[in-house]
Design a protein around this motif. Structure first.
Motif, PDB file in Angstrom:
ATOM      1  N   ASP A 223      17.494 -19.051  18.058  1.00  0.00           N
ATOM      2  CA  ASP A 223      18.821 -19.660  18.160  1.00  0.00           C
ATOM      3  C   ASP A 223      18.816 -20.680  19.300  1.00  0.00           C
ATOM      4  O   ASP A 223      18.580 -20.318  20.454  1.00  0.00           O
ATOM      5  N   PRO A 224      19.085 -21.953  18.992  1.00  0.00           N
ATOM      6  CA  PRO A 224      19.086 -22.965  20.054  1.00  0.00           C
ATOM      7  C   PRO A 224      20.363 -22.972  20.889  1.00  0.00           C
ATOM      8  O   PRO A 224      20.438 -23.671  21.894  1.00  0.00           O
ATOM      9  N   VAL A 225      21.360 -22.200  20.480  1.00  0.00           N
ATOM     10  CA  VAL A 225      22.680 -22.283  21.106  1.00  0.00           C
ATOM     11  C   VAL A 225      22.830 -21.310  22.275  1.00  0.00           C
ATOM     12  O   VAL A 225      23.415 -21.651  23.306  1.00  0.00           O
ATOM     13  N   ILE A 226      22.326 -20.102  22.140  1.00  0.00           N
ATOM     14  CA  ILE A 226      22.561 -19.055  23.131  1.00  0.00           C
ATOM     15  C   ILE A 226      21.247 -18.607  23.761  1.00  0.00           C
ATOM     16  O   ILE A 226      20.301 -18.239  23.062  1.00  0.00           O
ATOM     17  N   GLY A 227      21.203 -18.625  25.100  1.00  0.00           N
ATOM     18  CA  GLY A 227      20.012 -18.223  25.834  1.00  0.00           C
ATOM     19  C   GLY A 227      20.031 -16.748  26.206  1.00  0.00           C
ATOM     20  O   GLY A 227      21.030 -16.041  26.045  1.00  0.00           O
ATOM     21  N   ARG A 228      18.925 -16.287  26.770  1.00  0.00           N
ATOM     22  CA  ARG A 228      18.732 -14.866  27.026  1.00  0.00           C
ATOM     23  C   ARG A 228      19.666 -14.293  28.094  1.00  0.00           C
ATOM     24  O   ARG A 228      20.033 -13.114  28.027  1.00  0.00           O
ATOM     25  N   THR A 229      20.042 -15.089  29.082  1.00  0.00           N
ATOM     26  CA  THR A 229      20.894 -14.545  30.145  1.00  0.00           C
ATOM     27  C   THR A 229      22.205 -14.016  29.588  1.00  0.00           C
ATOM     28  O   THR A 229      22.609 -12.883  29.879  1.00  0.00           O
ATOM     29  N   ALA A 230      22.889 -14.814  28.793  1.00  0.00           N
ATOM     30  CA  ALA A 230      24.153 -14.378  28.208  1.00  0.00           C
ATOM     31  C   ALA A 230      23.947 -13.192  27.274  1.00  0.00           C
ATOM     32  O   ALA A 230      24.796 -12.296  27.193  1.00  0.00           O
ATOM     33  N   VAL A 231      22.832 -13.187  26.568  1.00  0.00           N
ATOM     34  CA  VAL A 231      22.530 -12.083  25.656  1.00  0.00           C
ATOM     35  C   VAL A 231      22.396 -10.776  26.435  1.00  0.00           C
ATOM     36  O   VAL A 231      23.028  -9.763  26.113  1.00  0.00           O
ATOM     37  N   LEU A 232      21.594 -10.789  27.479  1.00  0.00           N
ATOM     38  CA  LEU A 232      21.321  -9.564  28.230  1.00  0.00           C
ATOM     39  C   LEU A 232      22.531  -9.083  29.025  1.00  0.00           C
ATOM     40  O   LEU A 232      22.719  -7.876  29.210  1.00  0.00           O
ATOM     41  N   ARG A 233      23.371 -10.002  29.479  1.00  0.00           N
ATOM     42  CA  ARG A 233      24.527  -9.607  30.287  1.00  0.00           C
ATOM     43  C   ARG A 233      25.720  -9.173  29.456  1.00  0.00           C
ATOM     44  O   ARG A 233      26.708  -8.674  30.008  1.00  0.00           O
ATOM     45  N   THR A 234      25.637  -9.335  28.145  1.00  0.00           N
ATOM     46  CA  THR A 234      26.732  -8.870  27.284  1.00  0.00           C
ATOM     47  C   THR A 234      26.922  -7.361  27.428  1.00  0.00           C
ATOM     48  O   THR A 234      28.050  -6.851  27.337  1.00  0.00           O
ATOM     49  N   ARG A 235      25.833  -6.639  27.673  1.00  0.00           N
ATOM     50  CA  ARG A 235      25.920  -5.184  27.853  1.00  0.00           C
ATOM     51  C   ARG A 235      26.915  -4.803  28.938  1.00  0.00           C
ATOM     52  O   ARG A 235      27.571  -3.746  28.866  1.00  0.00           O
TER      53      ARG A 235
END
Length: 272
Positions: A223-235
């Motif tokens: 996915d070019p839109v969302i990076g890993r930082t936002a993904v991991l901090r969603t928790r």
């Protein structure tokens, strides 16, 4: 398809599955519409679920206000609640992709009494995304297209040369893109979709709280839109049973690139 009158507008809702099945509200993103779920709903129906795929504000012909101010997150979230009311659905499993995921997070945080479970696809909790932007990660560059979509010339750019820019965006879903590009030529349709971007501001998410309903967040590693930082901090923003599912080798358009896999993720979250 049925027409549902809510909040002075008329929304197209595509329903299917057993009449007595647990209700699932499907919320699409841009530049798609409810058809983005077509490849996965047969599996949900086979599992006994009743689906309601909503063509959201700007997409339904009877729900296309002209002014951008009508497309705030508060307004589009209120639409979803009103549609559930009109359908007689007290509480639903919510599945949202892209902007639909944004609405899903809003519903789960602000109206938890209406949400049994949440499956958010491609877009993380808005506060996690805001953190990634503040930390000066790659997230700002990934969202640079926002300024283009908010510009007064966005409609002309997106439809130029037979929709070349839209085709480039949707290249991973192949010929399915043509149906969305054709729909964008309907009066007011493209402007309605772009008004979600034009209306969005930090106030929409500044006070959004923790989600207290069982939640799965689906992210795809291409996915070019969302990076890993936002993904991991969603928790950090879910105080309930939570799962992160990473789709390998899939781009932003998960419901159409990996419909069978996504359907199984949704069923696992719902528990059927």
């Amino acid at each position: 398809m049925i027409e549902v009158k809510a909040r002075g507008l008329t929304f197209d809702v595509h329903e299917g599955g057993p009449q007595d099945g647990d209700p699932v509200l499907l919320l699409h993103g841009f530049p798609q519409d409810s058809r983005e779920f077509d490849l996965m709903v047969p599996r949900l129906h086979a599992a006994g679920l009743r689906t309601y795929a909503l063509d959201q504000r700007g997409c339904s012909p009877g729900a296309r206000p002209a002014e951008p101010a009508a497309y705030t997150m508060g307004s589009v979230t209120a639409d979803a609640v009103a549609v559930l009311d009109a359908l007689g659905v007290e509480k639903a499993h919510v599945v949202g992709h892209d902007w639909g995921a944004q609405v899903g997070w809003q519903l789960a945080a602000r109206h938890p009494e209406r949400v049994r479970t949440l499956t958010a696809i491609s877009v993380p909790h808005p506060r996690a995304l805001a953190l990634a932007l503040r930390l000066r990660t790659s997230q700002s560059a990934r969202l640079a297209y926002f300024s283009v979509f908010r510009s007064p010339v966005a409609e002309r750019l997106l439809l130029a040369r037979h929709g070349m820019m839209l085709k480039a965006m949707l290249r991973p879903i192949g010929m399915r893109a043509e149906q969305y590009i054709a729909a964008m030529r309907e009066p007011g349709r493209l402007t309605g979709g772009l008004n979600w971007y034009r209306a969005f501001n930090g106030d929409d998410v500044a006070n959004l709280g923790v989600v207290n309903v069982p939640t799965t967040f689906v992210w795809s590693d291409k996915d070019p839109v969302i990076g890993r930082t936002a993904v991991l901090r969603t928790r950090d923003w879910v105080d309930a049973d939570y799962q992160l599912v990473v789709m390998r080798g899939v781009s932003h358009w998960v419901p159409e690139q990996a419909p069978r896999e996504l359907a199984e993720v949704v069923l696992a979250r719902i528990g059927v």
